[in-house]
Design an enzyme around this catalytic site. Structure first.
Site, PDB file in Angstrom:
ATOM      1  N   GLU A 115       0.888  -1.626  -0.166  1.00 35.50           N
ATOM      2  CA  GLU A 115       0.207   0.025  -0.283  1.00 35.50           C
ATOM      3  C   GLU A 115       0.682   1.257   0.002  1.00 35.50           C
ATOM      4  OE1 GLU A 115      -2.625  -0.511   3.224  1.00 35.50           O
ATOM      5  OE2 GLU A 115      -3.467  -2.387   3.038  1.00 35.50           O
ATOM      6  N   ASN A 157       1.802  -5.085  -3.245  1.00 34.91           N
ATOM      7  CA  ASN A 157       0.470  -5.725  -3.185  1.00 34.91           C
ATOM      8  C   ASN A 157      -0.119  -4.123  -2.327  1.00 34.91           C
ATOM      9  OD1 ASN A 157      -1.056  -7.472  -2.310  1.00 34.91           O
ATOM     10  ND2 ASN A 157      -1.130  -6.657   0.004  1.00 34.91           N
ATOM     11  N   HIS A 193     -10.292  -6.241  -1.802  1.00 30.65           N
ATOM     12  CA  HIS A 193     -11.164  -6.416  -0.498  1.00 30.65           C
ATOM     13  C   HIS A 193     -12.724  -5.270  -1.426  1.00 30.65           C
ATOM     14  CE1 HIS A 193      -8.829  -7.339   2.775  1.00 30.65           C
ATOM     15  NE2 HIS A 193      -7.888  -6.412   1.819  1.00 30.65           N
ATOM     16  N   GLU A 221      -5.793 -10.665  -1.142  1.00 33.75           N
ATOM     17  CA  GLU A 221      -6.541 -10.189   0.389  1.00 33.75           C
ATOM     18  C   GLU A 221      -8.327 -10.554  -0.163  1.00 33.75           C
ATOM     19  OE1 GLU A 221      -5.516  -7.576   2.628  1.00 33.75           O
ATOM     20  OE2 GLU A 221      -3.782  -7.281   1.627  1.00 33.75           O
ATOM     21  N   ASP A 223     -12.315  -9.668  -0.287  1.00 28.91           N
ATOM     22  CA  ASP A 223     -13.164 -10.081   0.656  1.00 28.91           C
ATOM     23  C   ASP A 223     -14.253  -9.274  -0.337  1.00 28.91           C
ATOM     24  OD1 ASP A 223     -12.467  -7.828   1.306  1.00 28.91           O
ATOM     25  OD2 ASP A 223     -11.631  -8.925   3.968  1.00 28.91           O
TER      26      ASP A 223
END
Ligand code: G3I
Length: 301
Positions: A115, A157, A193, A221, A223
């Site tokens: 990030e 990432n 996400h 990651e 979701d």
């Protein structure tokens, strides 16, 4: 296929550990590899939770992704308080060398930097790493990780870069520049996400352009948060979304890893950080498979 695991749940909930051991072949620690947990005071490393996860993975024939070495969040105050470039580089080198060497040969992929970009595709200046070291902190981090384990796959990432957008443009340009400078970077992780019904055509186009530039990719990651309480129709939309995203990865020659951020609605960061949302994962709180699980199994078979 992987999942992020929470250390306390892995320790205390046998049904959680059992499901994780049976359903996945990659595991990630949700928190215990992070800087403030693994090096809470300078040079003193607390590997217990991370070691437990790695031992669990190896007992079950699973690969480990290491998350994450350099990030503005979950970094210790003592490191943030350093305002001298050479000193912070030395701290970064020591941290990365110690952690990556400790797990040498046992962690297959590292999120070396997490990030670092803004939504505009520029390097964020809100990070103490950037402020104290300068833009070359990413180059240095990847070099240090490669020195410590030349065989591990090294990833950058980030979130909200799944589709073709300004942020993904900036990341692509930057990682191409790293390659051109001889920096050892293998791939880019797109966190995933997301909300239901994303633009999968754009996701596939984004995967392809990173592929064409020679980068591996991973969904790291995933979701799919729902507004609570979720209806059956929303759970079906979520299932379609998971399967569609998995399909993008399966169809992309450079995408080898699909990790969800947790696996059961019993434990997820979403409800605490995005009030009113949750139910984001493929298993419910009782570890029953949800429609999202079956949609992914269906796509895999
Ligand atoms: O370790 C302390 C503990 O000592 C203390 O008692 C407790 C009290 O709140 O807090 C504990 O730290 C928490 C930590 O998770 C470990 O449980 C932090 O408050 C909490 O903010 C932290 O949240 C994590 C978050 O990253 C931090 O930004 C979430 O669990 C984790 O799921 C989340 O993961 C991130 C990825 O690393 C990067 N991408 C986004 C993703 C979701 O935000």
């Amino acid at each position: 296929m992987g999942a992020a695991l929470a250390a306390p749940a892995l320790r205390n909930e046998p049904d959680y550990a059992y499901t994780a051991s049976q359903q996945y072949d990659i595991v990630v620690s949700e928190n215990s590899f992070k800087f403030d947990l693994i090096e809470p005071t300078p040079g003193k490393f607390t590997f217990a939770d991370a070691d437990r996860l790695v031992a669990f993975a190896h007992a079950h024939g699973q690969q480990v992704r290491g998350h994450t070495l350099v990030w503005v969040q979950q970094a210790p105050q003592w490191a943030k308080a350093i305002h001298n470039r050479d000193q912070l580089i030395a701290v970064m080198r020591n941290h990365i060398h110690a952690v990556v060497s400790h797990f040498k040969g046992r962690v297959a992929q590292w999120d070396v930097v997490n990030e670092a970009f803004t939504g505009y595709g520029t390097l964020s200046t809100d990070s103490f790493w950037q402020q104290t070291i300068g833009d070359d902190y990413l180059d240095l981090a990847f070099q240090f990780a490669h020195e410590a384990d030349p065989d591990a796959k090294l990833f950058y990432n980030d979130f909200l870069a799944e589709g073709v957008n300004a942020k993904a443009d900036g990341i692509l340009a930057f990682v191409k520049g790293m390659r051109a400078r001889g920096i050892p970077i293998d791939g880019v992780g797109f966190q995933g996400h997301i909300a239901v019904n994303p633009d999968l055509v754009s996701y596939a186009a984004n995967m392809k352009r990173f592929n064409d530039a020679g980068f591996e990719t991973a969904y790291t990651e995933v979701d799919v948060g729902l507004h609570l309480p979720a209806s059956q129709a929303e759970l079906q939309d979520q299932a379609t979304t998971y399967a569609g995203m998995l399909n993008v990865c399966l169809q992309a020659p450079n995408c080898h890893t699909f990790v969800t951020w947790g696996f059961t609605d019993r434990h997820s960061w979403i409800s605490s950080q995005i009030p009113g949302y949750g139910d984001a994962l493929p298993f419910d709180v009782a570890l029953n498979p949800k429609p999202a699980y079956w949609a992914m199994i269906n796509r895999l078979t």
